[in-house]
Design a protein around this motif. Structure first.
Motif, PDB file in Angstrom:
ATOM      1  N   GLN A  61      44.768  37.123  39.156  1.00  0.00           N
ATOM      2  CA  GLN A  61      44.387  35.719  39.262  1.00  0.00           C
ATOM      3  C   GLN A  61      44.056  35.132  37.889  1.00  0.00           C
ATOM      4  O   GLN A  61      44.454  34.004  37.569  1.00  0.00           O
ATOM      5  CB  GLN A  61      43.191  35.566  40.204  1.00  0.00           C
ATOM      6  N   ALA A  62      43.320  35.896  37.078  1.00  0.00           N
ATOM      7  CA  ALA A  62      42.942  35.396  35.757  1.00  0.00           C
ATOM      8  C   ALA A  62      44.181  35.155  34.899  1.00  0.00           C
ATOM      9  O   ALA A  62      44.291  34.128  34.207  1.00  0.00           O
ATOM     10  CB  ALA A  62      42.005  36.389  35.067  1.00  0.00           C
ATOM     11  N   TYR A  63      45.126  36.098  34.927  1.00  0.00           N
ATOM     12  CA  TYR A  63      46.336  35.954  34.108  1.00  0.00           C
ATOM     13  C   TYR A  63      47.166  34.759  34.554  1.00  0.00           C
ATOM     14  O   TYR A  63      47.652  33.980  33.731  1.00  0.00           O
ATOM     15  CB  TYR A  63      47.168  37.230  34.188  1.00  0.00           C
ATOM     16  N   ASN A  64      47.304  34.583  35.855  1.00  0.00           N
ATOM     17  CA  ASN A  64      48.088  33.451  36.353  1.00  0.00           C
ATOM     18  C   ASN A  64      47.401  32.118  36.085  1.00  0.00           C
ATOM     19  O   ASN A  64      48.062  31.121  35.768  1.00  0.00           O
ATOM     20  CB  ASN A  64      48.362  33.617  37.847  1.00  0.00           C
ATOM     21  N   LEU A  65      46.065  32.084  36.195  1.00  0.00           N
ATOM     22  CA  LEU A  65      45.346  30.854  35.847  1.00  0.00           C
ATOM     23  C   LEU A  65      45.518  30.531  34.363  1.00  0.00           C
ATOM     24  O   LEU A  65      45.718  29.374  33.984  1.00  0.00           O
ATOM     25  CB  LEU A  65      43.857  31.006  36.189  1.00  0.00           C
ATOM     26  N   ALA A  66      45.456  31.559  33.520  1.00  0.00           N
ATOM     27  CA  ALA A  66      45.612  31.341  32.080  1.00  0.00           C
ATOM     28  C   ALA A  66      47.025  30.886  31.731  1.00  0.00           C
ATOM     29  O   ALA A  66      47.219  30.037  30.845  1.00  0.00           O
ATOM     30  CB  ALA A  66      45.269  32.624  31.331  1.00  0.00           C
TER      31      ALA A  66
END
Length: 435
Positions: free
Chosen positions: A41-46
């Motif tokens: 989730q963090a990578y996709n949000l970034a």
């Protein structure tokens, strides 16, 4: 020194150990599923606002946010593990982790998940892991005979690595069904872990020297690690090798932007190290290692570095999975030898504090290693970061074999004879399980 008996009772014949094993299995299943989805989730949000390199740096930041509270709390958590009921420490922490998983699920369902929420959760997870690690690691030697401890460590590592496989293995497919579903499943698994921990009966403990103040007791634990060169060498070798060669933080980057493997590939890559690790742990649970243990650990660390280089250079999903499986097998070899040496060479009344020192170095190698990989990925790209780290691990292994000759000289797991009188509560002579 006496050889560790190969006819000692199997740890699974002891009910308290069985409950501990199941609790660890359930908790590790939940932790690694939750961490994989959190990173995804963090990578996709970034990636919505950043490029590949900067987004990879976000994954490194998550590791750093988990490490900082663990580092700060290390003196406290070791002392707590040596002075409080280790079962209740584990029960409370596991219940908090269940609440964290439930919170993540609710944030995802309501669309309120954000990078800032993930940062905060990472800090909370770092606090939880700081308290749980020393309590769990120092509890197992109180539940089984000393002669059974290497086998118990192998079985505990099986529970850990099966969780590493099954957690990410189910997380990706569940995420495709519904992004919040993995978190709700993790909350249920943590509740099962708490229930199993509640089933562990009273545990014998060695006496604690209460004539010294808390600060002096904390310093005694650190001093023991510093003066025991075998323990110090084993701990610092793991610290530096995993710090330099940790590839797991970059798995979302390789899954999405290098191998184009999607969520299913993400789960396969994340589970691959544990496949190799479980194979090694199963072998050791049936046939514990007993000869030339130190040199074999050093060879395993060099193989870990080579396999990391292979992963960094691979552009094929099957080859990448194979390299990561070799990494996991080599790492498990090192974990098994290192864990057995540290537990058997440390008196019970210091295991919590020594375990805390060991945990902070392991976390430094993992979480700070993630931060290092993320930073190098920003500067040089993810492939160069992984390859350089693997090469560095090989160099460190060779250097440590010279700086700490005690590692190569460790032919068996046998502790010094004068430790026997200090290690109590481990059923050394009593074959009846603690009830």
């Amino acid at each position: 020194m006496r050889a560790i008996s190969q006819t000692a009772p199997h740890p699974f014949t002891i009910s308290n150990y069985r409950f501990l094993w199941f609790s660890r299995l359930s908790a590790m299943f939940a932790l690694y599923a939750m961490m994989l989805i959190l990173g995804w989730q963090a990578y996709n949000l970034a990636r919505e606002d950043m490029g590949v390199g900067a987004s990879a740096g976000i994954l490194g930041l998550l590791g750093l946010l988990q490490f900082v509270p663990l580092f700060i709390l290390t003196p406290l958590v070791g002392w707590v593990a040596d002075h409080m009921d280790r079962r209740w420490i584990a029960r409370i922490v596991l219940a908090v982790q269940a609440a964290i998983a439930l919170t993540l699920g609710l944030l995802t369902v309501t669309g309120q998940i954000s990078l800032w929420a993930i940062y905060l959760i990472s800090v909370l997870l770092g606090i939880c892991r700081a308290f749980l690690g020393p309590a769990i690691s120092s509890l197992a030697p109180n539940l089984v005979p000393k002669e059974s401890l290497p086998r118990a460590i192998a079985l505990s590592n099986i529970a850990w690595q099966v969780g590493v496989i099954a957690g990410p293995g189910m997380a990706g497919p569940l995420y495709k069904i519904a992004p919040a579903l993995p978190y709700f499943v993790c909350a249920a698994l943590y509740i099962l872990a708490v229930a199993a921990m509640l089933m562990i009966g009273p545990v014998k403990r060695s006496a604690i020297d209460r004539t010294k103040g808390p600060l002096r007791q904390v310093l005694d634990g650190m001093s023991y690690v510093w003066t025991n060169k075998l323990v110090l060498g084993a701990i610092t070798l793991d610290l530096l090798v995993m710090f330099l060669a940790g590839a797991t933080a970059m798995i979302p980057v390789f899954a999405r932007d290098i191998l184009d493997a999607g969520e299913i590939g993400l789960s396969l890559l994340a589970a691959s190290p544990a496949v190799g690790a479980v194979i090694v742990a199963v072998i050791f649970s049936f046939a514990p290692l007993s000869r030339n243990v130190g040199n074999k650990m050093l060879i395993a660390m060099a193989i870990f570095g080579l396999a990391t280089i292979g992963f960094g250079l691979s552009t094929s999903l099957p080859l990448s999975m194979a390299c990561l499986a070799i990494c996991g097998a080599a790492d498990m070899f090192g974990i098994y030898v290192r864990g057995s040496l540290i537990q058997l060479h440390t008196p019970d009344d210091r295991r919590g504090r020594v375990g805390a020192v060991s945990q902070v170095t392991v976390s430094a190698s993992n979480e700070l290693g993630d931060a290092l990989s993320g930073g190098l990925a920003v500067l040089f790209g993810p492939i160069a970061a992984i390859v350089a780290g693997g090469a560095g691990a090989i160099v460190i292994t060779g250097l440590w074999s010279r700086l700490f000759p005690q590692l190569g000289a460790a032919k068996t797991f046998d502790p010094p004879d004068d430790l026997d009188d200090n290690i109590s509560g481990n059923l050394k002579r009593n074959k009846t399980p603690i009830a």
